[in-house]
Write a protein that holds these residues in place. Structure first.
Motif, mmCIF file in Angstrom:
data_model
loop_
_atom_site.group_PDB
_atom_site.id
_atom_site.type_symbol
_atom_site.label_atom_id
_atom_site.label_comp_id
_atom_site.label_asym_id
_atom_site.label_seq_id
_atom_site.Cartn_x
_atom_site.Cartn_y
_atom_site.Cartn_z
ATOM 1 N N LEU A 178 28.272 -19.865 19.648
ATOM 2 C CA LEU A 178 29.092 -20.894 19.016
ATOM 3 C C LEU A 178 30.489 -20.942 19.620
ATOM 4 C CD1 LEU A 178 28.206 -20.597 15.205
ATOM 5 C CD2 LEU A 178 27.499 -22.357 16.819
ATOM 6 N N ARG A 179 31.038 -19.781 19.894
ATOM 7 C CA ARG A 179 32.400 -19.740 20.441
ATOM 8 C C ARG A 179 32.431 -20.315 21.848
ATOM 9 N NH1 ARG A 179 37.026 -20.305 18.000
ATOM 10 N NH2 ARG A 179 38.698 -18.960 18.727
ATOM 11 N N ARG A 180 31.386 -20.050 22.614
ATOM 12 C CA ARG A 180 31.335 -20.583 23.978
ATOM 13 C C ARG A 180 31.183 -22.101 23.968
ATOM 14 N NH1 ARG A 180 32.248 -22.492 27.847
ATOM 15 N NH2 ARG A 180 31.627 -22.046 29.995
ATOM 16 N N ILE A 181 30.323 -22.607 23.075
ATOM 17 C CA ILE A 181 30.150 -24.059 22.970
ATOM 18 C C ILE A 181 31.444 -24.722 22.506
ATOM 19 C CG2 ILE A 181 28.910 -25.888 21.743
ATOM 20 C CD1 ILE A 181 26.505 -23.974 21.623
ATOM 21 N N ASN A 182 32.122 -24.042 21.546
ATOM 22 C CA ASN A 182 33.475 -24.460 21.137
ATOM 23 C C ASN A 182 33.500 -25.789 20.386
ATOM 24 O OD1 ASN A 182 36.052 -23.383 21.064
ATOM 25 N ND2 ASN A 182 36.771 -24.539 22.836
ATOM 26 N N LEU A 183 32.377 -26.122 19.725
ATOM 27 C CA LEU A 183 32.317 -27.371 18.976
ATOM 28 C C LEU A 183 32.201 -27.146 17.477
ATOM 29 C CD1 LEU A 183 29.898 -29.472 21.234
ATOM 30 C CD2 LEU A 183 32.393 -29.659 21.066
ATOM 31 N N TYR A 184 31.802 -25.959 17.084
ATOM 32 C CA TYR A 184 31.567 -25.674 15.666
ATOM 33 C C TYR A 184 31.844 -24.190 15.399
ATOM 34 C CZ TYR A 184 29.224 -25.167 11.157
ATOM 35 O OH TYR A 184 28.966 -24.896 9.843
ATOM 36 N N GLY A 185 32.385 -23.915 14.213
ATOM 37 C CA GLY A 185 32.515 -22.523 13.798
ATOM 38 C C GLY A 185 33.907 -22.073 13.456
ATOM 39 N N ASP A 186 34.936 -22.820 13.903
ATOM 40 C CA ASP A 186 36.292 -22.368 13.623
ATOM 41 C C ASP A 186 37.266 -23.540 13.695
ATOM 42 O OD1 ASP A 186 38.999 -20.912 14.014
ATOM 43 O OD2 ASP A 186 37.600 -19.265 13.741
ATOM 44 N N LEU A 187 38.285 -23.465 12.846
ATOM 45 C CA LEU A 187 39.324 -24.496 12.854
ATOM 46 C C LEU A 187 40.131 -24.493 14.147
ATOM 47 C CD1 LEU A 187 40.755 -24.261 9.219
ATOM 48 C CD2 LEU A 187 39.864 -26.328 10.307
ATOM 49 N N GLN A 188 40.174 -23.333 14.823
ATOM 50 C CA GLN A 188 40.972 -23.199 16.034
ATOM 51 C C GLN A 188 40.056 -22.958 17.239
ATOM 52 O OE1 GLN A 188 43.958 -20.158 15.569
ATOM 53 N NE2 GLN A 188 44.573 -20.872 13.552
ATOM 54 N N PRO A 189 39.639 -24.010 17.927
ATOM 55 C CA PRO A 189 38.849 -23.803 19.145
ATOM 56 C C PRO A 189 39.658 -23.010 20.168
ATOM 57 C CG PRO A 189 38.809 -26.096 18.431
ATOM 58 C CD PRO A 189 39.873 -25.419 17.642
ATOM 59 N N TRP A 190 38.971 -22.195 20.952
ATOM 60 C CA TRP A 190 39.677 -21.453 21.985
ATOM 61 C C TRP A 190 39.925 -22.366 23.185
ATOM 62 C CZ3 TRP A 190 37.672 -20.309 26.920
ATOM 63 C CH2 TRP A 190 36.339 -20.656 27.115
ATOM 64 N N SER A 191 40.858 -21.977 24.014
ATOM 65 C CA SER A 191 41.188 -22.789 25.186
ATOM 66 C C SER A 191 41.565 -21.881 26.348
ATOM 67 C CB SER A 191 42.341 -23.753 24.886
ATOM 68 O OG SER A 191 43.495 -23.035 24.483
ATOM 69 N N LYS A 192 41.376 -22.393 27.532
ATOM 70 C CA LYS A 192 41.735 -21.642 28.724
ATOM 71 C C LYS A 192 43.253 -21.579 28.848
ATOM 72 C CE LYS A 192 40.723 -21.243 33.659
ATOM 73 N NZ LYS A 192 40.024 -21.849 34.822
ATOM 74 N N GLN A 193 43.766 -20.372 29.058
ATOM 75 C CA GLN A 193 45.198 -20.144 29.158
ATOM 76 C C GLN A 193 45.604 -19.895 30.610
ATOM 77 O OE1 GLN A 193 47.114 -20.262 26.155
ATOM 78 N NE2 GLN A 193 45.149 -21.002 25.364
ATOM 79 N N GLU A 194 46.895 -19.658 30.800
ATOM 80 C CA GLU A 194 47.389 -19.473 32.174
ATOM 81 C C GLU A 194 46.945 -18.151 32.781
ATOM 82 O OE1 GLU A 194 50.853 -18.497 29.303
ATOM 83 O OE2 GLU A 194 49.234 -19.975 29.504
ATOM 84 N N THR A 195 46.545 -17.196 31.949
ATOM 85 C CA THR A 195 46.045 -15.908 32.448
ATOM 86 C C THR A 195 44.719 -15.587 31.767
ATOM 87 O OG1 THR A 195 47.155 -14.567 30.756
ATOM 88 C CG2 THR A 195 48.400 -15.069 32.774
#
Length: 381
Positions: A234-251
């Motif tokens: 779910l976290r990898r798909i990033n469409l369902y499961g949490d109010l705060q989707p993860w995102s790619k950062q500078e590091t």
């Protein structure tokens, strides 16, 4: 080191392993509470712009404590209920629920604030546990298989409710906040804090209760792997499961922090999966393990409510003493609604994480001896 807690009855590996994981996670919760009172006030470990990996994971590992408490409490309640009628269970659960809510509002809230006027009132873990047990008093009439399905559907699907956000201070808004929407509710000079929203937490409790008769080591590993894998999917798909989707950062480092930055208030589906999954795996591998180190942690886990309340009181008192030594007014450590406002008396107060960890070890040492005394001389009278 002989463990005073263990009775002369045949060794119960299941109860011991539950007390062990509770004890381990209680010490981690104590670390997080030490951070709250001694690290720089009002800092947010989840703020990716200002956090560090050590600070982030100091907070992250404490996430496991509450789900373990709710699930294991559910299994204990099932064991307790086996030789009682549904009516006896109902009334006893209601009594336990009201007792825990009273402890939350009167004792735990005071230990957190030291405010005799109770200007800050929070629904924290003890109150949420009591509220969940109150609901369980009614849900326990359901067939166990249906309760299992219902609990799992709530845990997996409650994220769908995140879009329903109510504003204002109406009774409907407050009730919805108690069930699913974390909220800070100002009311004159008082502040009401709702952190542990009931919907996901009572489902964890009811799941523990419903599968109490099925609790076996052999399925813990499978359940743990399934739930943990589901989190990563779910976290990898990033469409369902949490109010705060993860995102790619500078590091890469910050990207990993973003990936594991799950929402606890209100507890998201991702939060439930990444805490319950590893807990099941850990319970599988520690069942039957018993040595001097495990006995140390069982000392905390066999009296969790006493340990939790005493640790909060001890940490808060120590923080107040700390203000005295740096010539700051002790009143600053009386937590009121003003304590949450930027520029308050504690804005420049705080110690490094190294100091926090050192203080934590001192607190754990002192609490161990307090718990031993409590179990040896108080509970055995």
């Amino acid at each position: 080191m002989k463990n005073q807690i263990i009775s002369k009855k045949p060794f119960d590996t299941e109860s011991y392993s539950k007390q062990l994981i509770l004890g381990i996670l209680l010490t981690i919760a104590i670390l997080d509470h030490t951070r709250l009172f001694f690290h720089y006030w009002n800092t947010n470990p989840g703020d990716l712009e200002n956090t560090t990996p050590i600070l982030f994971f100091t907070r992250f590992i404490s996430h496991f404590f509450a789900p373990v408490v709710f699930f294991i409490t559910g299994t204990y309640l099932f064991q307790w209920s086996r030789r009682k009628s549904s009516q006896q269970i109902f009334y006893n659960l209601l009594l336990l629920a009201f007792l825990l809510i009273a402890i939350e509002l009167v004792i735990n809230n005071f230990f957190w604030t030291f405010d005799l006027q109770y200007r800050t009132i929070g629904l924290f873990i003890i109150g949420a546990l009591g509220s969940s047990i109150f609901l369980l008093a009614f849900l326990q009439f359901m067939p166990k298989k249906l309760l299992i399905v219902f609990s799992m559907l709530v845990l997996i699907g409650h994220h769908l409710l995140d879009g329903f956000v109510l504003t204002g201070q109406s009774s409907t808004t407050i009730l919805w906040s108690v069930f699913h929407q974390q909220k800070y509710i100002p009311a004159g000079e008082r502040l009401f804090i709702i952190n542990y929203t009931i919907i996901p937490w009572f489902a964890i409790l009811s799941l523990g209760y419903a599968i109490g008769h099925l609790y076996q080591k052999k399925w813990l590993l499978t359940a743990g792997i399934v739930l943990t894998s589901l989190f990563f999917i779910l976290r990898r798909i990033n469409l369902y499961g949490d109010l705060q989707p993860w995102s790619k950062q500078e590091t890469f480092e910050k990207t990993m922090l973003s990936f594991f930055s799950v929402t606890k208030y209100p507890a998201s589906t991702d939060f439930v999966l990444i805490t319950l999954g590893p807990m099941f795996i850990f319970l599988h591998y520690i069942e039957g393990v018993r040595n001097r180190l495990t006995n140390f942690f069982v000392t905390f886990g066999s009296s969790p409510l006493f340990t939790y309340l005493l640790s909060t009181l001890m940490i808060h008192l120590a923080a107040m003493v700390g203000l005295f030594f740096i010539n700051q007014p002790l009143s600053a450590m009386v937590i009121t609604p003003k304590s949450y406002v930027k520029g308050n008396e504690l804005s420049n107060y705080g110690y490094t994480l190294i100091a926090v960890y050192l203080l934590w070890m001192i607190f754990v040492f002192l609490l161990y001896h307090c718990c031993k005394f409590y179990q040896t001389y108080v509970l055995r009278k």
